[in-house]
Each structure stands twice: as C-alpha cells, then as structure tokens.
Design a protein around this motif. Structure first.
Motif, PDB file in Angstrom:
ATOM      1  N   CYS A   1      -6.779   5.441   1.585  1.00 12.69           N
ATOM      2  CA  CYS A   1      -5.658   5.125   2.481  1.00 12.69           C
ATOM      3  C   CYS A   1      -5.502   6.146   3.606  1.00 12.69           C
ATOM      4  O   CYS A   1      -4.868   5.857   4.629  1.00 12.69           O
ATOM      5  CB  CYS A   1      -4.359   5.054   1.671  1.00 12.69           C
ATOM      6  SG  CYS A   1      -4.257   3.610   0.594  1.00 12.69           S
TER       7      CYS A   1
ATOM      8  N   ASP B   1      -6.616   4.842   6.923  1.00 11.87           N
ATOM      9  CA  ASP B   1      -6.052   3.558   7.339  1.00 11.87           C
ATOM     10  C   ASP B   1      -5.768   3.564   8.839  1.00 11.87           C
ATOM     11  O   ASP B   1      -5.489   4.612   9.437  1.00 11.87           O
ATOM     12  CB  ASP B   1      -4.759   3.289   6.561  1.00 11.87           C
ATOM     13  CG  ASP B   1      -4.337   1.834   6.626  1.00 11.87           C
ATOM     14  OD1 ASP B   1      -4.635   1.095   5.680  1.00 11.87           O
ATOM     15  OD2 ASP B   1      -3.724   1.449   7.655  1.00 11.87           O
TER      16      ASP B   1
ATOM     17  N   ARG C   1       0.836  -1.205   0.000  1.00 11.52           N
ATOM     18  CA  ARG C   1       0.000   0.000   0.000  1.00 11.52           C
ATOM     19  C   ARG C   1       0.870   1.253   0.000  1.00 11.52           C
ATOM     20  O   ARG C   1       0.585   2.229  -0.699  1.00 11.52           O
ATOM     21  CB  ARG C   1      -0.931   0.004   1.218  1.00 11.52           C
ATOM     22  CG  ARG C   1      -1.985  -1.100   1.164  1.00 11.52           C
ATOM     23  CD  ARG C   1      -3.179  -0.789   2.049  1.00 11.52           C
ATOM     24  NE  ARG C   1      -2.848  -0.662   3.455  1.00 11.52           N
ATOM     25  CZ  ARG C   1      -2.754  -1.687   4.305  1.00 11.52           C
ATOM     26  NH1 ARG C   1      -2.945  -2.928   3.861  1.00 11.52           N
ATOM     27  NH2 ARG C   1      -2.467  -1.491   5.573  1.00 11.52           N
TER      28      ARG C   1
END
Length: 715
Positions: free
Chosen positions: A98, A101, A65
C-alpha cells in the motif's frame, strides 16, 4: 479461514469513509487480538491478520484499504513485542504494498501503519530492513508533504532501532546505499546521506571498510543544487578524512585513488576542491603506496593548475601542495641504473601526461610539468633517460614560449638533461668547471660538471630555433645564453656554439647550422658576440680571454675566432679583447678588399661605443704604456679611417688625440715587436680562414642580389 472472525459491526466500520469510524473499529480489533494473545489462540490471530490483509488492504475500495491498514496496525499493538514476531511478515507485506499506492492519502496511512508495526516489533523488523529501506527511500521524495513527513517519523524510528542493534548487517546495507546513491532526486539524496551519517555514528561499525563502495557517489552528491545537501555531504566527507588520518593502515587507498583522481577534474568547484584535498591527504597518509598511480595523480594536478578562473584560486593552492607532496615521495631509491629493468614508477604514462600538458595554455601548468621533468632527472636520472628521446624535443619547444618563467624553467631542465650522469659523456674539451645544483635538498650548491651528448644536441637545436625564429634570436637570445652560462659554465656554452657555427652542411642524426646560409651565421655571431662583450655574468670569461695564458686559452680563442669570422666586426672585437692587436691590424687592412656595406659601417659605429665602455678601459690605458701600443694605435687609426664622418668618428678621433706625444711615452722594449699576446697561435692560418669565410659571405651577397634582380625582371 473463518470469515466471521470479525463482527459485522467491525467490518462495517472498517469500510467506512470516515477516519473516526475506522479508528473505532481498530480499537475493537486491538481488544479482540489482545484477548486471543492472552489465550494463546494463534490460529485466530493469524486468521484476523490474513483477513485484514487479503480482504481489506488488497481491496479495490480505497476506504477498505485504509481500514485494513489501521486494522493491521491495531493487531501489531495488541500483540506487543513479545508476540508479534510470528505474524510480522503477514503484517508488513500488505502495508508495504500500500505504500506505493497512487493515492497520497493511502501512502500516508501506510506510513502510519508501518510506524506502529515497527515501533512494536523493534529489532524483529531487521530481517525486513531491505524492503523497509526501499519503501522509505521512495517515500522520502514523495511529492506529497504529508507523506514525506510521515516517512520521516518512520525513518527516525528505524534509525534508532539500527543504532541500538549490534547485529545489524552493515555489508548488506552498504549494497543498498550504493544501488541508490546515484539518484539525482534531492530528497532521496538527503535521505541516503542522513542514513550514512547515522551508520557512521555507531562506534562498533568500521565504515572505512565500505568507503570504497560509496565514495564515487558521495562526490557526485557533493554537486547537488541544494546547499543543505552539499553541506551535509561535505561534513561527512571531512569526517571520513579524519577517520582516514587516524587509522591509515585500515584504508584501501589503492581502491579509492582513481575515484578521487577522476573527481579532481570535475567542472564543479566544490567537488574539484574537495577531491584535491582528499588527494593531498591520500599522498600524505599512503606515501609511496600510491606511486603506481602517479600518472593519474599528476594529470589531475596539472589540469587543476591550468584553471584560470578566480573561484579556483584556493583549489589551485591545494593542487600545488599535493604536487609538492607527491614529488617528495620520489627519491633516488626508485632509480634503475640497469636499463633492462623498468622503474617501478609508471614513467611511460607519466611522460605521456607531461607531453600532453606541455601544450597547455597555462604558464603555471607548463612550469609545473618542466619542474617535474627536472625533478625526475635529479632523483632518477637513469630511469627517466629511457624516455628522454620523447621528452627532449618537447622540452626544447618550450624555449619559444611567450613567458620568461617557462623559458627559465626550460633552460634549467635542459641543463639537467645535458649534464645528467645517465647520458653518454662527450669526448671533447667541453665539461669544464662546475654547475649549480637545481635540487635545493643537496648538501652542496655546486657539483662537478660532466656534459653528455644531449648538450651538443641542445646547442644545435637552439641554433636551429634561432635560425627559424628570428624574433627568438633578437629578443630572447641574450636571456637564454646568459642563463645557460650560469647553469653549464660559460666557456662550455660559447665553445659549443662556436663549434656548431663552424660546421657547414648537415650530418646524419645531427642538426647543424646550414653553411649555405652565411647571413644567419653572421647575424648569430653578431648577437652572441654582443652578449659576450656586455653581459655582467660573463666577466670571468672575458677576463680569461683577456689575461689567460697557456694552450687552453689559445685553443679557446682559436675556436671562437673561426666562427666569429662570419662577422668581421665581431672578429675585430674579439682580437681587441684578447689583446692580439697585430692580428687586428692585419684584419682591418684587409677590409679594403671587401665591400663596406651600410650594415658593416653601423657595426663599426657600435664597436666605437663599446670601446668607450668600462669593459675596454684596459685597452685605452694601453695606449699610454703597453709594449704593444704600436699595433693598438695603428688598429684604432685603421678603424678611424674606415668610419664615415659621424659622431663615432669624432669620438674615436678625440680619444686618439688625447694620446700624448710618442716622445713623452716610455720607450718600447726590444720585446715589443710582437703585437699579439697569444704567441702560440698560428695567426697566419687564422687570417687565411677569415679571408676565406668573408669571401663566402661576399659571394652569398652577390648571389642574393642576382636573385633579386632576376625576380624583378621576371615580374
């Protein structure tokens, strides 16, 4: 999609756990994408972006990621501002995902990637402003310091873009702010306030048009625990006030006034003080436009005046200024003489507020309420008289207040009610003379006095208060009656009191002194007579009784006499003042038929002291040359014979011994047989009235003694 769009070496480095290796891969991707852009190979560019978004930023592997995030940023840098627009959504969406996250490092790299993408795309990013702003508002309160620092860099960049872009959608942005402004997170609050400051700095944007949407939340943020946030918010609110003062015609005062009023009652001192400052400015700038909201404004002001804490001192001063400004807005042009039409002012609601705050413990608040009622009675008498039945008993109740200032303001207010042109005039001998105007703005300090039916109600209610509250009669009656005489003409006041004391029993819809309680009547007359004889404000009235001539003076004397009969010594005093000495002699001779109580003898003692005062200097001189000195001398000797051996006896005896031998005094003329100055009064009738009243008092005392004796035997 071509899975081999990226070389195995780049793929391997993107998955690496070391940042340096991932950075090398990103540089390779940047070269590759730049080459595609130069060749116009949009398909390869889209495949590269899609691959990074799908297989890397959405991977379960954290390192993958992170590699995807740095790879997407490299794509944006390679594309440049000229080529990025078609791929912007594909670049932003995975990075935005993201940013939420659970891994703080992942959130930090997402901030870094977003910064690089936005830096390249600039104004092309604005269609995605809502998503970016939402992410930034969350990251601004991130628990990780590095993430917050990273978000601040992105935040500054986005502000620069908004500032330089004329097509920015402010309306949509305000909706975003309003949704988030009620958060209690300090970092988020700071973030939101800073954004609003940024928008306010753009000259082309009219932030006043959206102030209504944000004002409530701004006042709440003003109560934040962080001093920095409070100062930022207060400075911004001050700037808004300046803008409002510069262009009041563009301000939605009606839409914001209730918001401001609500925060005026906040327990937080800073919020309350700022809201009151806004309220004061609103009254100043909006003028009559806000009068439909007057009840709420008055309530906010009165609640602030009730604050007794030292830290509220400045706030109370602001409230007083706002109160004065609001009162000035209400003039006679708002009065409705036609009773069928309601005033445009919310008087019903204002009256409810007045009634509520008359029960306040604060002297300042109660005085402010009474001043408001007086102001309305002066400016809009006909309109406010539609509600006078609700106000009158509440104002009357204030006469029992412990504070002299409240009682004084109450008397002034009741004087306005009693002399208001909106009331039904009294059909009687009252309403003589002039009265002082309470409204300092009037050109004349006095005006013709026309009393209405509420004057009679007021006097009857006042006597009822004296009757039920003996402390009020003993302690406050002098103050109350002296002030009333100054406000409503002394003769009117004493005539009305005398007439009320003469009435026995009760009549429908009116309150009268109970004729079955002569003890109160006697005590009230004693007190009121003392006021008449000793108060400096009543010198003019005493002069009229002493020297006045004609039917008007005689009628006034008879009115007082009939009620003064409830107290024998007061009746004697009245006859001595009015120089009706023959009547005085007749009364004193009759005293032998009545019980001479200790209380009666004490009152005679005080009468002797009064005769030695400057008020009765004329009487002492009449012992030498008055044509009626025969009855005067006889009256004083009769008084002396009634007194027990005491200091007063010695005083009066010494005074009479100072009178020269009658042979040394001027001869009495043939017209000196009459010992009464008022020759058009039926003194025989008055004497019979006195005897009747005194017999009632004697019967009352006997009845009370029998009751007391029966009670003792019963126990």
């Amino acid at each position: 999609m071509n899975p081999t769009i990226l070389s195995p070496a780049i793929i391997r480095m993107l998955h690496d756990k070391l940042y340096e290796r991932r950075k090398v891969a990103a540089l390779e991707i940047e070269k590759q994408v730049r080459s595609y852009a130069n060749e116009g190979s949009s398909i390869q560019i889209q495949e590269t972006v899609t691959l990074l978004a799908r297989d890397y930023t959405l991977s379960q592997n954290p390192n993958s990621r992170k590699g995807g995030l740095i790879g997407l940023a490299a794509c944006a840098i390679a594309l440049g501002s000229q080529n990025i627009q078609p791929y912007l959504e594909s670049l932003l969406k995975p990075v935005l995902i993201c940013s939420s996250d659970q891994d703080s490092r992942m959130r930090y790299f997402a901030c870094e990637s977003l910064y690089n993408i936005v830096k390249v795309s600039r104004s092309d990013t604005l269609p995605y402003f809502n998503e970016l702003f939402d992410v930034l508002s969350k990251l601004s309160s991130d628990p990780d310091t590095n993430v917050r620092n990273g978000s601040e860099l992105l935040d500054r960049l986005l502000k620069d873009i908004v500032t330089e872009t004329p097509a920015f959608d402010v309306a949509a942005f305000v909706l975003l702010l309003r949704e988030r402004f009620y958060t209690k997170k300090p970092h988020t609050r700071r973030f939101l306030v800073q954004w609003l400051i940024c928008i306010m700095s753009i000259p082309e944007i009219d932030t006043l048009a959206f102030l209504r949407e944000l004002l409530d939340a701004l006042f709440l943020i003003l109560g934040d625990s962080s001093k920095e946030i409070r100062n930022m918010c207060q400075n911004m609110l001050n700037e808004f006030l300046v803008k409002i003062g510069d262009t009041p015609q563009r301000v939605d005062f009606n839409g914001m006034i209730n918001i401001v009023v609500g925060h005026c009652q906040s327990p937080d001192t800073l919020i309350k003080g700022t809201a009151l400052e806004w309220l004061h400015k609103f009254i100043k700038y909006a003028g009559p436009q806000i009068l439909p909201f007057a009840s709420g404004i008055v309530g906010a002001i009165l609640s602030t005046l009730a604050c007794e804490e030292p830290e509220h001192k400045n706030v109370k001063e602001t409230a007083k200024m706002a109160n004065q400004s609001l009162m000035k807005l209400i003039g006679s042009n708002y009065d409705q003489k036609d009773q069928e039409h309601e005033s445009s002012l919310p008087l019903k609601e204002m009256v409810s507020v007045f009634k509520q705050y008359l029960y306040s413990k604060s002297t300042v608040t109660k005085c402010a309420v009474i001043r408001w009622i007086s102001h309305l009675l002066v400016q809009i008498p006909y309109s406010i008289f539609n509600h006078i039945e609700q106000l009158f008993p509440e104002v009357m109740r204030m006469l029992t207040d412990h504070a002299d200032e409240v009682v004084l303001k109450t008397l002034e207010c009741l004087a306005e009610i009693a002399s208001s042109p909106a009331g039904k005039p009294i059909d009687s001998k009252l309403s003589v003379g002039t009265r002082q105007n309470l409204n300092a703005s009037t050109q004349s300090l006095t005006s013709p006095l026309v009393l209405n039916v509420y004057f009679t109600k007021f006097i009857h209610h006042l006597l009822e208060l004296f009757k039920t509250d003996n402390n009020l009669l003993e302690v406050r009656s002098t103050f109350i009656i002296r002030q009333l005489c100054a406000l409503l003409n002394a003769e009117n006041v004493f005539r009305a009191i005398a007439e009320a004391l003469c009435v026995e029993g009760k009549k429908e819809d009116e309150l009268f002194v109970d004729g079955e309680n002569p003890k109160f009547c006697a005590h009230a007359v004693k007190k009121i007579n003392s006021i008449l004889m000793t108060s400096s404000e009543l010198q003019e009235l005493r002069d009229k009784l002493k020297n006045g001539e004609g039917s008007e003076t005689s009628d006034f004397f008879c009115c007082l006499y009939k009620s003064w009969c409830h107290n024998a010594v007061a009746t004697i005093t009245l006859c001595l003042l009015t120089q009706n000495y023959q009547q005085c002699c007749q009364l004193l001779n009759k005293f032998s038929d009545f019980e001479l109580t200790v209380e009666f003898l004490l009152e005679l003692d005080k009468l002797v002291q009064l005769l030695e005062s400057p008020i009765f200097a004329f009487l002492r001189l009449q012992l030498l040359e008055s044509p009626c000195r025969r009855y005067l001398t006889k009256s004083l000797y009769s008084l002396l014979m009634l007194l027990p051996q005491s200091r007063s006896f010695d005083t009066l005896c010494h005074r009479l011994n100072c009178v020269p031998n009658p042979h040394l005094l001027p001869e009495l003329s043939e017209h000196s047989n009459s010992g009464n100055r008022l020759d058009d009064v039926d003194f025989d009738e008055l004497f019979q009235h006195f005897v009747t009243v005194q017999r009632q008092h004697a019967a009352f005392r006997k009845h009370k003694r029998l009751q007391a004796s029966a009670a003792i035997h019963a126990t």
